[in-house]
Design a protein around this motif. Structure first.
Motif, mmCIF file in Angstrom:
data_model
loop_
_atom_site.group_PDB
_atom_site.id
_atom_site.type_symbol
_atom_site.label_atom_id
_atom_site.label_comp_id
_atom_site.label_asym_id
_atom_site.label_seq_id
_atom_site.Cartn_x
_atom_site.Cartn_y
_atom_site.Cartn_z
ATOM 1 N N LYS A 78 0.813 -1.212 0.000
ATOM 2 C CA LYS A 78 0.000 0.000 0.000
ATOM 3 C C LYS A 78 0.849 1.266 0.000
ATOM 4 O O LYS A 78 0.510 2.248 -0.645
ATOM 5 C CB LYS A 78 -0.933 0.008 1.208
ATOM 6 C CG LYS A 78 -1.984 -1.083 1.195
ATOM 7 C CD LYS A 78 -3.012 -0.877 2.286
ATOM 8 C CE LYS A 78 -2.406 -1.020 3.673
ATOM 9 N NZ LYS A 78 -3.428 -0.894 4.733
ATOM 10 N N ARG A 79 1.930 1.255 0.751
ATOM 11 C CA ARG A 79 2.728 2.468 0.919
ATOM 12 C C ARG A 79 4.151 2.326 0.399
ATOM 13 O O ARG A 79 4.999 3.158 0.682
ATOM 14 C CB ARG A 79 2.740 2.876 2.403
ATOM 15 C CG ARG A 79 1.336 3.100 2.959
ATOM 16 C CD ARG A 79 1.355 3.416 4.446
ATOM 17 N NE ARG A 79 0.021 3.340 5.013
ATOM 18 C CZ ARG A 79 -0.520 2.223 5.506
ATOM 19 N NH1 ARG A 79 0.184 1.108 5.513
ATOM 20 N NH2 ARG A 79 -1.742 2.224 5.995
ATOM 21 N N ASN A 80 4.402 1.263 -0.326
ATOM 22 C CA ASN A 80 5.715 1.138 -0.948
ATOM 23 C C ASN A 80 5.582 0.552 -2.355
ATOM 24 O O ASN A 80 4.724 -0.281 -2.627
ATOM 25 C CB ASN A 80 6.653 0.272 -0.100
ATOM 26 C CG ASN A 80 6.267 -1.192 -0.107
ATOM 27 O OD1 ASN A 80 5.120 -1.533 0.163
ATOM 28 N ND2 ASN A 80 7.222 -2.056 -0.417
ATOM 29 N N TYR A 81 6.428 1.038 -3.216
ATOM 30 C CA TYR A 81 6.457 0.610 -4.611
ATOM 31 C C TYR A 81 7.702 -0.249 -4.806
ATOM 32 O O TYR A 81 8.820 0.197 -4.522
ATOM 33 C CB TYR A 81 6.500 1.845 -5.515
ATOM 34 C CG TYR A 81 6.899 1.589 -6.948
ATOM 35 C CD1 TYR A 81 5.935 1.321 -7.918
ATOM 36 C CD2 TYR A 81 8.234 1.646 -7.349
ATOM 37 C CE1 TYR A 81 6.302 1.114 -9.255
ATOM 38 C CE2 TYR A 81 8.607 1.435 -8.667
ATOM 39 C CZ TYR A 81 7.640 1.164 -9.608
ATOM 40 O OH TYR A 81 7.992 0.947 -10.926
ATOM 41 N N VAL A 82 7.513 -1.490 -5.232
ATOM 42 C CA VAL A 82 8.633 -2.381 -5.506
ATOM 43 C C VAL A 82 8.497 -2.896 -6.933
ATOM 44 O O VAL A 82 7.465 -3.464 -7.292
ATOM 45 C CB VAL A 82 8.684 -3.568 -4.528
ATOM 46 C CG1 VAL A 82 9.840 -4.498 -4.893
ATOM 47 C CG2 VAL A 82 8.823 -3.080 -3.098
ATOM 48 N N LYS A 83 9.528 -2.696 -7.713
ATOM 49 C CA LYS A 83 9.485 -3.137 -9.096
ATOM 50 C C LYS A 83 10.793 -3.823 -9.477
ATOM 51 O O LYS A 83 11.881 -3.281 -9.282
ATOM 52 C CB LYS A 83 9.252 -1.940 -10.023
ATOM 53 C CG LYS A 83 9.367 -2.249 -11.509
ATOM 54 C CD LYS A 83 8.386 -3.326 -11.984
ATOM 55 C CE LYS A 83 8.552 -3.596 -13.488
ATOM 56 N NZ LYS A 83 7.859 -4.826 -13.903
ATOM 57 N N TYR A 84 10.678 -5.050 -10.018
ATOM 58 C CA TYR A 84 11.822 -5.814 -10.503
ATOM 59 C C TYR A 84 11.946 -5.625 -12.017
ATOM 60 O O TYR A 84 10.936 -5.588 -12.730
ATOM 61 C CB TYR A 84 11.658 -7.301 -10.198
ATOM 62 C CG TYR A 84 11.727 -7.620 -8.725
ATOM 63 C CD1 TYR A 84 12.935 -7.993 -8.130
ATOM 64 C CD2 TYR A 84 10.590 -7.541 -7.920
ATOM 65 C CE1 TYR A 84 13.005 -8.280 -6.775
ATOM 66 C CE2 TYR A 84 10.652 -7.829 -6.563
ATOM 67 C CZ TYR A 84 11.855 -8.191 -5.992
ATOM 68 O OH TYR A 84 11.918 -8.464 -4.652
ATOM 69 N N ILE A 85 13.171 -5.503 -12.490
ATOM 70 C CA ILE A 85 13.426 -5.426 -13.928
ATOM 71 C C ILE A 85 14.643 -6.295 -14.234
ATOM 72 O O ILE A 85 15.190 -6.938 -13.336
ATOM 73 C CB ILE A 85 13.682 -3.969 -14.398
ATOM 74 C CG1 ILE A 85 14.913 -3.387 -13.673
ATOM 75 C CG2 ILE A 85 12.468 -3.095 -14.162
ATOM 76 C CD1 ILE A 85 15.366 -2.045 -14.233
ATOM 77 N N ASP A 86 15.026 -6.316 -15.487
ATOM 78 C CA ASP A 86 16.287 -6.966 -15.853
ATOM 79 C C ASP A 86 16.315 -8.443 -15.457
ATOM 80 O O ASP A 86 17.265 -8.919 -14.847
ATOM 81 C CB ASP A 86 17.427 -6.195 -15.164
ATOM 82 C CG ASP A 86 18.802 -6.531 -15.699
ATOM 83 O OD1 ASP A 86 18.872 -7.085 -16.816
ATOM 84 O OD2 ASP A 86 19.784 -6.254 -14.994
#
Length: 375
Positions: A78-86
């Motif tokens: 809800k209050r954190n953005y986590v994004k994986y790439i690569d």
């Protein structure tokens, strides 16, 4: 984009075991909007597709843990953005509550270049949740205004909007602030990026016109809408929770969303995740639900202040939770509320509500309302 929405929709319609989630990550599992049963919440609706969700989460977490190890599993909330790439080798973790961003990579070849690209991607990620699949390592199309615009400044204290400035800042961070740690017997190269002190206010300003229009449309105070958004998502436009809630005001499609569609919008069905990730739609829907609480489910509460306390508590713990605080008999509960002074109603809802989260929720929203009025 269809694939992204499909993934999110699967998450919105399924359940997950508390033990599984809490074991792998410190997630706020408790439903943000635990609405009353009469709001179309069907018996067992959060359990019927548990196997499907577990398959999805296991597939996603398996890929993450394969690269990062079990102890380093992180996921958006809800209050954190986590994004994986690569191919899951790099990731960004934006904590909107602490105002801290960590971008890191466990790439073994040319780690600094992998980290550089991850920093650039993080700084230029667009303010459009529909373009970002939070549950894969799918590449992000970097166009449009960044969602971190003005919330992060470079070494010259300038906001980062364009590619050249993002690349320049990435080079600066790697040259001057690169850190290394051990992650599951591998090296993690990372940088900490501070957000500006007033990052919450900057995000809130973006929605001023939307909030004002929703306030006027439904007769709900602006400070209340702001306080709810800060409590629910800290103005995180990518907010998603395990309670099947989406967006700024954390709307659950099958409960509050469906109720607003039916009773306010006079339309069938329920809002999709794509619909709720649109800030205008999300704030309109959340405010419309407050309209229903005020004019339908809690309309018998006579004192305006007591009514607002009850509405806030019901947004989190349901109308049933509010009434059960006073009596299991609905008529008697309403009578008791009307016989008490507002400060007594507040005391009961923050001390005696059957749900501990709902007790804290009313305290938080009331606190944030005061803060907004002080600015």
């Amino acid at each position: 984009m269809k694939k992204t929405l499909c993934t999110l929709l699967v998450l919105s319609l399924t359940g997950c075991s508390r033990e599984f989630i809490e074991k792998i990550y410190d997630v706020d599992y408790e439903p943000t909007n635990r609405f009353a049963k009469h709001l179309a919440q069907l018996p067992g609706q959060f359990k019927k597709d548990t196997a499907a969700l577990n398959q999805l989460i296991n597939a996603f977490s398996g890929k993450v843990k394969n690269k990062w190890g079990k102890r380093e599993f992180k996921i958006a909330g809800k209050r954190n953005y986590v994004k994986y790439i690569d191919n899951y080798l790099s990731r960004a973790d934006v904590n909107f509550e602490s105002g801290k961003i960590v971008v890191e990579t466990v790439a073994t070849t040319e780690p600094k270049e992998h980290l550089r690209q991850a920093i650039i991607t993080t700084l230029l990620t667009p303010d459009d949740p529909a373009q970002v699949d939070l549950f894969s390592s799918k590449k992000i199309k970097l166009d449009g205004q960044p969602f971190l615009y003005k919330q992060v400044v470079d070494q010259d204290h300038k906001a980062i909007q364009w590619s050249w400035r993002a690349k320049r800042y990435a080079d600066y961070l790697i040259a001057n602030h690169l850190k290394v740690k051990t992650v599951d017997f591998k090296k993690s190269y990372y940088v900490d990026i501070p957000m500006v002190d007033n990052q919450v206010e900057i995000r809130s300003y973006q929605y001023a016109n939307i909030v004002r229009k929703a306030s006027q449309r439904y007769g709900i105070a602006e400070d209340l809408i702001y306080a709810i958004i800060k409590t629910e998502s800290s103005f995180n436009p990518y907010a998603v929770s395990w309670a099947n809630a989406y967006g700024l005001m954390q709307i659950v499609p099958k409960t509050a969303g469906k109720d607003v569609f039916k009773l306010v919008k006079k339309r069938s069905g329920q809002p999709s995740p794509q619909y709720l990730y649109n800030p205008t739609n999300n704030i309109d829907t959340g405010t419309a639900y407050f309209y229903l609480l005020k004019n339908r489910y809690l309309k018998q509460v006579q004192n305006p202040t007591s009514l607002q306390y009850s509405m806030i508590s019901a947004y989190n713990g349901g109308t049933g939770g509010v009434l059960n605080t006073f009596s299991r008999n609905r008529t008697r509960a309403m009578r008791d509320i009307n016989q008490l002074k507002p400060n007594q109603v507040y005391w009961a809802l923050t001390k005696k509500h059957p749900n501990q989260e709902s007790r804290r929720y009313l305290e938080k929203v009331t606190k944030y309302k005061k803060e907004f009025n002080q600015h």
